[in-house]
Write a protein that holds these residues in place. Sequence first.
Motif, short mmCIF file in Angstrom:
data_model
loop_
_atom_site.label_atom_id
_atom_site.label_comp_id
_atom_site.label_asym_id
_atom_site.label_seq_id
_atom_site.Cartn_x
_atom_site.Cartn_y
_atom_site.Cartn_z
N ALA A 557 0.71 -1.27 -0.22
CA ALA A 557 0.22 0.34 0.38
C ALA A 557 1.02 0.93 0.32
N GLN A 560 2.15 1.97 -3.46
CA GLN A 560 0.76 2.20 -4.33
C GLN A 560 0.94 0.85 -5.54
N THR A 564 -5.98 -4.63 -6.34
CA THR A 564 -7.12 -4.32 -5.99
C THR A 564 -8.03 -5.56 -6.18
N ARG A 565 -9.16 -6.48 -5.32
CA ARG A 565 -9.63 -7.32 -5.71
C ARG A 565 -11.19 -7.25 -6.85
N ASP A 566 -11.54 -7.46 -7.91
CA ASP A 566 -12.08 -7.36 -8.88
C ASP A 566 -13.31 -8.63 -8.35
N VAL A 570 -17.24 -4.13 -2.67
CA VAL A 570 -16.80 -3.45 -1.66
C VAL A 570 -17.17 -3.74 0.21
N GLY A 622 -8.70 -6.90 1.33
CA GLY A 622 -9.19 -6.43 0.53
C GLY A 622 -10.02 -4.88 0.62
N SER A 625 -7.50 -2.75 -0.49
CA SER A 625 -7.05 -2.47 -1.79
C SER A 625 -8.42 -1.58 -2.50
N LYS A 626 -9.59 -1.86 -1.50
CA LYS A 626 -10.52 -0.81 -2.83
C LYS A 626 -11.13 0.42 -2.38
N THR A 627 -10.26 0.64 -1.17
CA THR A 627 -10.18 2.52 -0.47
C THR A 627 -9.24 3.30 -1.97
N LEU A 628 -9.84 4.83 -1.72
CA LEU A 628 -8.65 5.36 -2.48
C LEU A 628 -7.60 6.15 -2.07
N GLN A 633 -6.43 3.40 3.07
CA GLN A 633 -5.55 2.61 3.68
C GLN A 633 -5.08 2.07 5.02
#
Length: 1415
Positions: A557, A560, A564-566, A570, A622, A625-628, A633
């Motif tokens: 993190a 950077q 990301t978990r797709d 979220v 997870g 990974s989805k937090t901008l 994060q």
Amino acid sequence: IALKTLAQAARGVAASTTDPASAHAMLDSARDVMEGSAVLIQEAKQALAAPGDADSQQRLAQVAKAVSHSLNNCVNCLPGQKDVDVALKSIGESSKKLLVDLLPPSSKSFQEAQSELNQAAADLNQSAGEVVHATRGQSGELAAASGKFSDDFDEFLDAGIEMAGQAQTKEDQIQVIGNLKSISMASSKLLLAAKSLSVDPGAPNAKNLLAAAARAVTESINQLITLCTQQAPGQKECDNALRELETVKGMLDNPNEPVSDLSYFDCIEGVMENSKVLGESMAGISQNAKTGDLLVFGECVGVASKALCGLTEAAAQAAYLVGISDPNSQAGQQGLVDPIQFARANQAIQMACQNLVDPASSPSQVLSAATIVAKHTSALCNACRIASSKTANPVAKRHFVQSAKEVANSTANLVKTIKALDGDFSEENRNKCRIATAPLIEAVENLTAFASNPEFVSIPAQISVEGSRAQEPILVSAKTMLESSSLLIKTARSLAINPKDPPTWSVLAGHSHTVSDSIKSLITSIRDKAPGQRECDFSIDGINRCIRDIEQASLAAVSQSLATRDDISVEALQEQLTSVVQEIGHLIDPIATAARGEAAQLGHKVTQLASYFEPLVSAAVGVASKTLNHQQQMTVLDQSKTLAESALQILYAAKEGGGNPKASHTHDAITEAAQLMKEAVDDIMVTLNEAASEVGMVGGMVDSIAEAMTKLDEGTPPDPKGTFVDYQTTVVKYSKAIAVTAQEMMTKSVTNPEELGGLASQMTNDYGHLALQGRMAAATAEPEEIGFQIKTRVQELGHGCIFLVQKAGALQICPTDSYTKRELIECARAVTEKVSLVLSALQAGNKGTQACITAASAVSGIIADLDTTIMFATAGTLNAENNESFADHRENILKTAKALVEDTKLLVSGAASSQDKLAQAAQSSANTITQLAEVVKLGAASLGSDDPETQVVLINAIKDVAKALSDLIGATKGAASKPADDPSMYQLKGAAKVMVTNVTSLLKTVKAVEDEATRGTRALEATIEYIKQELTVFQSSEVPEKTSTPEESIRMTKGITMATAKAVAAGNSCRQEDVIATANLSRKAVADMLTACKQASYHPDVSEEVRERALRFGTECTLGYLELLEHVLLILQKATPELKHQLASFSKRVAGAVTELIQSAEAMKGTEWVDPEDPTVIAETELLGAAASIEAAAKKLEQLKPRAKPKQADETLDFEEQILEAAKSIAAATSALVKSASAAQRELVAQGKVGAIPANAADDGQWSQGLISAARMVAAATSNLCEAANASVQGHASEEKLISSAKQVAASTAQLLVACKVKADHDSEAMRRLQAAGNAVKRASDNLVRAAQKAAFGKAEDDDVVVKTKFVGGIAQIIAAQEEMLKKERELEEARKKLAQIRQQQYKFLPTELREDEG
């Protein structure tokens, strides 16, 4: 299914039985069960059809008893069972030999009798062991073993009676007989336990009971041998010890049940203590065998035997605890009762009752049987008492108590007949005794059958393969210890007789060494296998791996590069993380408790805890990974790591504590680690809840609705505090509120999706109240079917609310998703439909009261409509649609009013009649009042807008009627179906009286409205009546729905003062127009004052004393004002100078009451009282308001992001970022500035430079006004700046506008500083803070101006001018540029003049201090 299984099993048993008679008996008993069950089902069906029929209930009980008896017969027909019963009967018959008064003299010598007794004892002890062993084998083995046992018991009894005959004294003989009776009872118990275990090998605690019964037989045999035999000293002690060791050996075969209540660490202590005692006694055995001190030798053998039994018990219990502590094992659960105890008591009582009624029984036998009955019935009653106190099932609790009473009462009756029989052994008394035994046997049988219910039995432990493997070392060591100890005692017995045999001494030393080694091995095994230690190590390793995974994710993190978990949303990840953290939180206290004193639970709990950390890490990574936002994060990952580290701490502490309650030095560390872990859980939950609210998750709301739905079905509802009508009313209110919210959500889903969260929260709260009230409505509804329907409909509405709330959350996450919008609208419609279903179910419950609720709702709408009409009339805008007069409407009004009176009568009578009539009356009255309101409004409009006061009088009259009807409908609803003497009936009569009064008042007003000479008088009479009714409401004990502030109460007293002046003027002038205006004003002023006074009095912060005072003076003020109006009415009827002169005294009374009322309001506020009109107070309020608006603007800026555009030069790319940062800093600085100004102003008040009381001096007021206007300017300028920044970032405004806005902020800041400095101490702390804040604003504004100017300058440089090369074109270009320059100069000059004019105009309104300073 159970009967089918029984039939198949019975056929199978009959087929495999070689004895035809047994096969027939089995099939016959099974057939009896089937037939009885068929009858039982039929009787149960009839009992359900007639729940209150006592005869059907009694028949059902009798049939159930018959089925239970048939089942017992069926069980007794099983192979082996009958033989055990025969053996039991044989033992009972043999034992009757002990009940004779005189024993026959012995025909054998003492040595012969002793030898026979020893041999018989050995045989009986061996037979007891065979019975125990046979329970694990085939049914035939138990039959043979029980037969042999009964034969050996008979021989032993004969040998014992022979030995008793050898006794020298009567006391010795009685003692021997007593011991034989004990052996008889122990033998019966052994066979009963064997029978129970063979029927149900998996029965809880049955194996332990069998082992205990076998030990009891051995111990009672040992006691008799010790008493009767005369051997060489030490021999019988050795024999007794060997028998005891043989008996306890069975404990180690398969320890899957607790042997005792010892904890694991108690077992270790027990092993240590007993091993120490055993070592000393073994040394004593060896020493005393050498010296020949055989008495002490015998004592040492006895002590060694006890120590070995203690060691075996502790080892078996430790092995059991090790087995169940394995995470794959399941610990047993203690049952409510012990069915074996009940069965044994039942058997003993039946045998004793048979002895009682046996004609051959002697008096001593009768007394012995009575003692057995009393002992067992007492034990049964005590067991019932304990069971009833433990169970939460009310039916079982009642049954246990009732059964205990039946047993106790039938025992008491039997004891009376036994006493009579003891006094006179006549046939009549014996017959009475026989009759008395029947109810006792029946009661005990019923109780035994009830106690055998599977619901009450214990659940045995299930030990896993791993658990059994862990038990092995302990069991092997304990078995080796027992075997070598038995050999040691046998060797010692021979040495006691012949101590000069060296080879035997060598064998003894070998056995002694083996015992010592096995005990050391046992201690080592128990310590090594301490429950939870291995699991703690595994869990620590697992959590360490999880921490390493989190650290890897944190590094990714930071760089950077976190993937990301797709594969999952979220929301799902957040819900997963939340649930895992909650589960971890729930385990903290159980782990701490287990670590402090429940070793057997420690392994389970730590394994469970460790199992949650892998999903925790997966979900946390997870989510990150989805937090901008990078900061968010890191927060999630860091807090997850902290939680894992705190879990490690508690695991280390738990491992050290190990579940040992005596290791108190570890308990503080365990408590501290648990507290730290709870804090870590709380921290991550706060972060997750914040994140959930940001993305619109509604899991908490869904849980709340689901919880409310489950409460609808939870057991028996609490005792209702109201009637069905009360609950019906509240359910309707909340149902309609939910329907309104659903409609709003449909609207907001299209216009403002961000507001859906608040609406969903409102719906959740409303449904919580609805479910609570719906449960009570369902409980009080009649018939029960209606209640069930209400409950079902409310639950269905709950499901609809859950779907709607979930869709609202989904739409907040993605507001542009049209599919989700469509789904939300469909869900909202479904909710509305389900609300209508709830309302229809309520209506089915009480059609009339539901109609009353609907009518009351309609009337409240009419009252609101009339209030609006009064506003139009007061404003002079209520005009007639056509050129019509009031006369055109008068008849219609009178006719409709009379119809309303008839409806009112029907409504009042409907309360005592059927629901249909009540519904009809309520509906009719609602329709009529609607028509009446319409015709009165038309009549008022026809009076013309040039006479608004008369219009208001007329509308007020119909409004009074509507309010009275609303109260009457409410009273009718409350009185429905109540008896005539119920308090609600008196309320109904009172409401009907008020209704008649108000309708009469309306009719009088209608007749007088065109009579200019009397209409003022009529209006005043109506107002007086209205005020009296309002005063009655004010004086009632009903608490207002909402509260208000004391300032509001004071504000309303001003209306009373104005109305008083108006009333005095009207009394003096006697003009009808003045009287009408007074009547209208009085009505509003008094009603507002009473409402505000009551609402302020019931504020939670107001004391009881102040409340009573405020209510008292509110009443006094109203009464004084009523007297004033009545006096004005008297003057209107007969005007004299004396009467007019008295007006002043009446007005003074009102003024005095108003003063007292204001003082009461000030007392409500306490020391913090302020005058809302004080300029200083206004200044502070304005400053704080300005600060709030600035902070709101700053938050708006926080959400802005620069617009996306094609890449150009670097300077233009970061300009929007500069704008936002500068605008944010200005907003923050101005917020601090305004707050500092507020602090400075408070300081001035504290120093006395500005009055804290309402400022009379113009100077202070003027200063405060300057401060207010300056604060407003700062707030307005900051708001404009934010708008300009927003527009600039979005590309809709120029940099010039931004520069102008920033300069305006700086200018208004300067004015605020000047306003504060006027009276302040320049060296005070507040002024220093204020100056610093002002400087911060100025710096931030300058930064913004520079950034904007730089951007504007850069843009000017970037604009390329294309010069035309042709001569004519070039001249034209120059002329156009000059023209544009002149035009811009002229515009600049005009803009400067305009600015100067604006400043001049503003300058006129500035206080003198500001003008001087600026000058």
